[in-house]
Design an enzyme around this catalytic site. Structure first.
Site, PDB file in Angstrom:
ATOM      1  N   CYS A   2      -5.131 -15.892  -3.910  1.00  0.00           N
ATOM      2  CA  CYS A   2      -6.362 -16.677  -4.018  1.00  0.00           C
ATOM      3  C   CYS A   2      -7.413 -15.861  -4.770  1.00  0.00           C
ATOM      4  CB  CYS A   2      -6.965 -17.080  -2.679  1.00  0.00           C
ATOM      5  SG  CYS A   2      -5.862 -18.014  -1.639  1.00  0.00           S
ATOM      6  N   ARG A  27      -4.179 -15.345  -9.624  1.00  0.00           N
ATOM      7  CA  ARG A  27      -4.068 -15.005  -8.205  1.00  0.00           C
ATOM      8  C   ARG A  27      -3.560 -16.173  -7.362  1.00  0.00           C
ATOM      9  NH1 ARG A  27      -6.839 -10.428  -6.944  1.00  0.00           N
ATOM     10  NH2 ARG A  27      -6.892 -11.055  -4.785  1.00  0.00           N
ATOM     11  N   TRP A  76      -3.772 -20.007  -3.408  1.00  0.00           N
ATOM     12  CA  TRP A  76      -2.332 -19.831  -3.244  1.00  0.00           C
ATOM     13  C   TRP A  76      -2.081 -20.095  -1.776  1.00  0.00           C
ATOM     14  CZ3 TRP A  76       0.989 -16.599  -0.463  1.00  0.00           C
ATOM     15  CH2 TRP A  76       2.313 -16.570  -0.898  1.00  0.00           C
ATOM     16  N   ASN A 102     -10.226 -15.428   0.775  1.00  0.00           N
ATOM     17  CA  ASN A 102      -8.936 -14.925   0.297  1.00  0.00           C
ATOM     18  C   ASN A 102      -8.382 -14.035   1.393  1.00  0.00           C
ATOM     19  OD1 ASN A 102      -6.815 -13.668  -1.064  1.00  0.00           O
ATOM     20  ND2 ASN A 102      -8.169 -12.167  -2.015  1.00  0.00           N
ATOM     21  N   GLY A 103      -7.210 -14.373   1.925  1.00  0.00           N
ATOM     22  CA  GLY A 103      -6.629 -13.564   3.006  1.00  0.00           C
ATOM     23  C   GLY A 103      -6.017 -14.466   4.056  1.00  0.00           C
ATOM     24  N   GLU A 490      15.611  -5.347 -12.540  1.00  0.00           N
ATOM     25  CA  GLU A 490      14.368  -5.861 -13.129  1.00  0.00           C
ATOM     26  C   GLU A 490      14.648  -7.051 -14.069  1.00  0.00           C
ATOM     27  OE1 GLU A 490      11.402  -5.686 -12.508  1.00  0.00           O
ATOM     28  OE2 GLU A 490      10.287  -6.141 -14.323  1.00  0.00           O
ATOM     29  N   LYS A 494      13.148 -10.796 -13.574  1.00  0.00           N
ATOM     30  CA  LYS A 494      12.365 -11.486 -14.610  1.00  0.00           C
ATOM     31  C   LYS A 494      12.934 -12.886 -14.826  1.00  0.00           C
ATOM     32  CE  LYS A 494       9.538  -9.649 -14.634  1.00  0.00           C
ATOM     33  NZ  LYS A 494       9.130  -8.435 -14.021  1.00  0.00           N
ATOM     34  N   GLU A 497      12.312 -15.271 -11.669  1.00  0.00           N
ATOM     35  CA  GLU A 497      10.950 -15.666 -11.305  1.00  0.00           C
ATOM     36  C   GLU A 497      10.309 -16.627 -12.294  1.00  0.00           C
ATOM     37  OE1 GLU A 497       8.105 -12.462 -10.982  1.00  0.00           O
ATOM     38  OE2 GLU A 497       9.086 -11.366 -12.584  1.00  0.00           O
ATOM     39  N   HIS A 513      33.494  -4.752  -5.797  1.00  0.00           N
ATOM     40  CA  HIS A 513      33.471  -4.807  -4.331  1.00  0.00           C
ATOM     41  C   HIS A 513      32.967  -6.158  -3.820  1.00  0.00           C
ATOM     42  CE1 HIS A 513      34.510  -0.600  -4.133  1.00  0.00           C
ATOM     43  NE2 HIS A 513      33.561  -0.355  -5.028  1.00  0.00           N
ATOM     44  N   LYS A 612      -0.145 -13.578  -8.804  1.00  0.00           N
ATOM     45  CA  LYS A 612      -0.112 -12.250  -9.424  1.00  0.00           C
ATOM     46  C   LYS A 612      -0.352 -11.137  -8.424  1.00  0.00           C
ATOM     47  CE  LYS A 612       0.176  -9.517 -12.895  1.00  0.00           C
ATOM     48  NZ  LYS A 612       1.572  -9.255 -13.274  1.00  0.00           N
TER      49      LYS A 612
END
Ligand code: F6R
Length: 617
Positions: A2, A27, A76, A102-103, A490, A494, A497, A513, A612
C-alpha cells in the site's frame, strides 16, 4: 504494501495526491482513494474506486476535488477483497475523521468487537476502518485532541502501521504516525506546506528537505507551524531533517514501454554507479567504507548469516559462494520469514547480512531486529536510501542502482551481486584469504563487466524472437550448476511472477532425482551452461534431457560450438570470471521473461497479486 500520500498547505491537494499515488502504485494497485478537506470545517470529500489510480481519477472527475489538504491511498489488499468499500481512506462513524493506512492491525478483530459493543458499526471488512473508529472512540470518550486521541488509540494496537489522519473540524491539520511501515515527511518553504508519503518519490519534485519518521513516532503537520514530532510515549523528538537527492528522470519510463524493460537496460549504468568510488581500478583496490569502519567485526567474523526474501534471497545464495570462496568464512543463507521464527542460534562474532532492494520487507526487517537483539552485527545491502533496514543496520553498503519501479526485480539483483563481489574482495584482501593475482584480475574484470552486459543487451531482438516461441508454454524448468544454480532460481521466478507460467529452478544434477519425470517434448528446459561451471557435467545433464525429447534453451559462453549441436535455441554471453557469470547470465533470462509476458498481453510492471514492497508478513 500500500502507498499513502498526504498534503497540507497552500496549493490544491488533489493533483499532488494523484500524482503521488501514481508514483506509489508499485506498492499496490488493486484499489485507490482520496479524501479532501477545505479551509472550512465542511464535510470531507471522499472518492474511491476498485482498480488502479486511473480508475480513481475517472471516478473522482465529475465531483468537486477542491481542497488544500488531503490524504490518499493505493491498496494491496490484506483484509477484504479489493473493492470500493474496502478501499481507503476510511471515515469514522461521525464523518469527522478520515484515515489511510499501510500495514496490518493484528488485533483488529478484538478491537472491532469491543467497538461494536460501544455502538460502532462497520461498512468494510478492513482492519483500517477499526483503527479510525478506535481513534474516534478515544477522542469522544476522553475528550482529547486529535493528536492525543491518535497516540492513545495506537497504544492499544498490535501490528504494523503508517497512517495519516485528518479531522474535518481542524482544517489543514494532518497527523501521521508509524510503526514498522515506512513514512517520510517533506517540508515546504517556511513550513507553509507539508508532504507525507510512503517513500520520497511523490515528494521530491516539491522539496528535498525530508524527515524520515522513526518507529513509534507521531508527527503533527500544521501549515505555518514547525513540524511537531513526539514518540508514541509522548516524548518530544527533534526531527532530523535530511537533504534527499533523487533523480526525477529515474522515476519516469524514459521512452521505454515498461519500467521493467527500462530497468533491464539501465543495468550497465547502474553497475557503474554501484562501483563508483569503490572499485579503484587504477590503484588495483576495492574500498568499501563499511569494511574500513568495521574492519575487526567483518574481517574476524565467525560466520555470515544472510537473511532476505525472493530475488534478494537468490543474491544471498551467490553471496555465500563469494564469501566462502574468497574469505573462507562459513556462510548460511536463510529465508528471513523462516529465520525470524526459527529460534536461530546466533553466536558472538556472527555477522547478519540483510539484502533488500526496498529496505522495507517486513520479514527481513523482523529477522534483523531479532539478530540485533541477540548481539549480531547487522550488515545491510540495500537500495532504498534511508529505508528501515538501512537505518537499522549497524553498517552496510547501498547498492545505488536508483529507484526500481517495475515489480519484478532486475537491476537491484545485479547491483546486489556486484556489491557482494566487492564485499568478498574487500574482506578477502584484509584477511589475506584471496591471492593477489585473483584479486587484481577480478578488479579488472569488474571494470569491464558493464560493457559485457551491454553486449548481452544488444541481443534483445534475438531474445525476443526466441521468447515468441515460448509464449504458449505452461511450464518450464530452469537448470544450472554451481554459481549458475541461483541464476536458474532467479530466471524461474522472473518467468512465473510476470507471465504466470509455472517455472521451477533446480541444480542441474538434482534433475535425475525427481524432476526428470516431467521431461517430454512439451517441457521446455532452460539451461545455464557457461564454460566455467562444471561445463562437461552440465552437458551430460543436457543429454539426459535430449534423450527424453525435452526442448532446450541454453545460455552459453560466446563461441560455444558443442551445445549448439543439440540445443533448440542458444543465447550467448561474453566470457568472464566464474564469480561474475551470474551478472551476465541472468540478463537473457530477465529479457526472456519480459518478452514472454508482453507477448501474452500481460502487465509486466504490475503483475497480478504482487506488490513492490512487501511490508506485511
Ligand atoms: C521478485 C521480487 C521479490 C523481492 C522480495 C524481496 O522479482 O522483486 O521476490 O525480491 O520481495 O524484496 P526486497 O529486496 O525489497 O527485500
Amino acid at each position: 504494501m500500500c502507498g499513502i500520500v498526504g498534503y497540507t498547505g497552500v496549493r490544491e491537494a488533489y493533483p499532488i495526491l494523484i500524482k503521488g499515488l501514481h508514483r506509489l502504485e508499485y506498492r499496490g494497485y488493486d484499489s485507490a482513494g482520496v479524501a479532501l478537506m477545505g479551509e472550512q470545517d465542511d464535510a470531507l470529500k471522499v472518492y474511491k474506486a476498485a482498480g488502479r489510480v486511473s480508475d480513481l481519477e475517472a471516478a473522482a472527475a465529475p465531483n468537486d476535488c477542491s481542497g488544500t489538504a488531503g490524504i490518499a491511498h493505493t491498496r494491496w489488499a490484506t483484509h477484504g477483497v479489493p473493492n470500493g468499500i474496502n478501499a481507503h481512506p476510511h471515515v469514522s462513524q461521525s464523518g469527522n475523521l478520515s484515515l489511510v493506512h499501510n500495514g496490518i492491525i493484528e488485533n483488529y478483530a478484538t478491537l472491532r468487537d469491543q467497538l461494536k459493543s460501544k455502538g460502532f458499526t462497520f461498512k468494510s471488512e478492513t482492519d483500517t476502518e477499526v483503527l479510525v473508529q478506535l481513534i474516534e472512540y478515544v477522542e469522544q470518550s476522553r475528550h482529547l485532541s486529535l493528536p492525543e486521541a491518535v497516540r492513545i488509540a495506537l497504544s492499544r494496537v498490535i501490528g504494523a502501521y503508517a497512517i495519516i489522519v485528518m479531522d474535518r473540524r481542524h482544517p489543514g491539520v494532518l497527523v501521521a504516525a508509524r510503526k514498522s511501515s515506512p513514512m517520510v515527511i517533506g517540508l515546504g518553504e517556511g513550513n507553509c506546506e507539508f508532504f507525507i508519503a510512503s517513500d520520497a518519490s511523490p515528494i521530491v519534485e516539491y522539496t528535498r528537505r525530508m524527515v524520515y519518521l522513526n518507529d513509534e513516532e507521531m508527527a503533527v503537520c500544521k501549515p505555518g507551524e514547525e513540524l511537531n514530532v513526539v514518540t508514541l510515549g509522548n516524548d518530544a523528538v527533534n526531527p532530523d531533517v535530511k537533504h534527499v537527492e533523487l533523480d526525477l528522470d529515474m522515476l519516469e519510463k524514459g521512452g521505454y514501454p515498461h519500467f521493467m524493460l527500462k530497468e533491464i537496460f539501465e543495468q550497465p549504468q547502474c553497475l557503474r554507479d554501484a562501483m563508483r568510488g569503490r572499485l579503484l581500478t587504477h590503484h588495483k583496490r576495492v574500498v568499501l567504507s563499511a569494511v574500513s569502519d568495521h574492519r575487526e567485526q567483518l574481517v574476524e567474523a565467525r560466520r555470515f548469516i544472510f537473511v532476505s526474501c525472493g530475488t534478494s534471497w537468490h543474491a544471498s545464495l551467490i553471496g555465500k559462494q563469494l564469501i566462502e570462496r574468497f574469505c573462507r568464512i562459513p556462510c548460511q543463507v536463510e529465508y528471513a520469514s523462516e529465520f525470524r521464527y526459527a529460534n536461530p542460534v546466533i553466536l558472538p562474532g556472527d555477522v547478519v547480512v540483510a539484502i533488500s532492494q526496498s529496505g522495507e520487507t517486513a520479514d527481513t526487517l523482523a529477522a534483523i531486529q531479532l539478530a540485533k537483539k541477540a548481539g549480531a552485527i547487522i550488515f545491510g545491502i540495500v537500495n532504498s536510501v534511508g529505508s528501515s533496514i538501512a537505518r537499522l543496520s549497524d553498517t552496510g553498503t547501498y547498492i545505488h542502482v536508483g529507484p526500481e519501479i517495475g515489480v519484478a526485480s532486475t537491476k537491484a539483483f545485479t547491483g546486489q551481486l556486484v556489491i557482494l563481489t566487492l564485499l568478498a574482495l574487500a574482506i578477502g584482501y584484509e584477511r589475506g584469504s584471496i591471492d593477489k593475482g585473483t584479486y587484481e584480475k577480478l578488479i579488472q574484470e569488474l571494470d569491464v563487466i558493464p560493457e559485457k552486459m551491454e553486449k548481452v543487451l544488444s541481443q534483445n531482438e534475438r531474445i525476443k524472437e526466441v521468447a515468441d516461441r515460448y509464449c504458449g508454454i505452461r511450464n518450464a524448468l530452469y537448470l544450472g550448476r554451481g554459481i549458475n544454480y541461483p541464476v536458474a532460481l532467479e530466471g524461474a521466478l522472473k518467468l512465473k511472477e510476470i507471465s504466470y507460467i509455472h517455472a521451477e529452478g533446480y541444480p542441474a544434477a538434482e534433475m535425475k532425482h525427481g524432476p526428470i519425470a516431467l521431461i517430454d517434448e512439451n517441457m521446455p528446459v532452460v539451461f545455464i551452461a557457461t564454460h566455467q561451471n562444471e561445463y562437461e557435467k552440465a552437458i551430460s545433464n543436457m543429454q539426459e534431457v535430449v534423450a527424453r525429447k525435452g526442448r532446450i534453451l541454453a545460455i552459453v559462453t560466446e563461441g560455444d560450438t558443442v551445445i549448439r549441436q543439440f540445443a533448440d535455441n542458444v543465447i550467448e554471453i561474453p566470457d568472464t570470471e566464474e564469480c561474475l557469470v551470474p551478472v551476465l547470465s541472468v540478463i537473457p533470462l530477465q529479457l526472456l521473461a519480459y518478452h514472454v509476458a508482453v507477448g501474452n498481453g500481460l502487465n509486466v510492471d504490475q503483475p497480478r497479486n504482487l506488490a513492490k514492497s512487501v511490508t506485511v508478513e
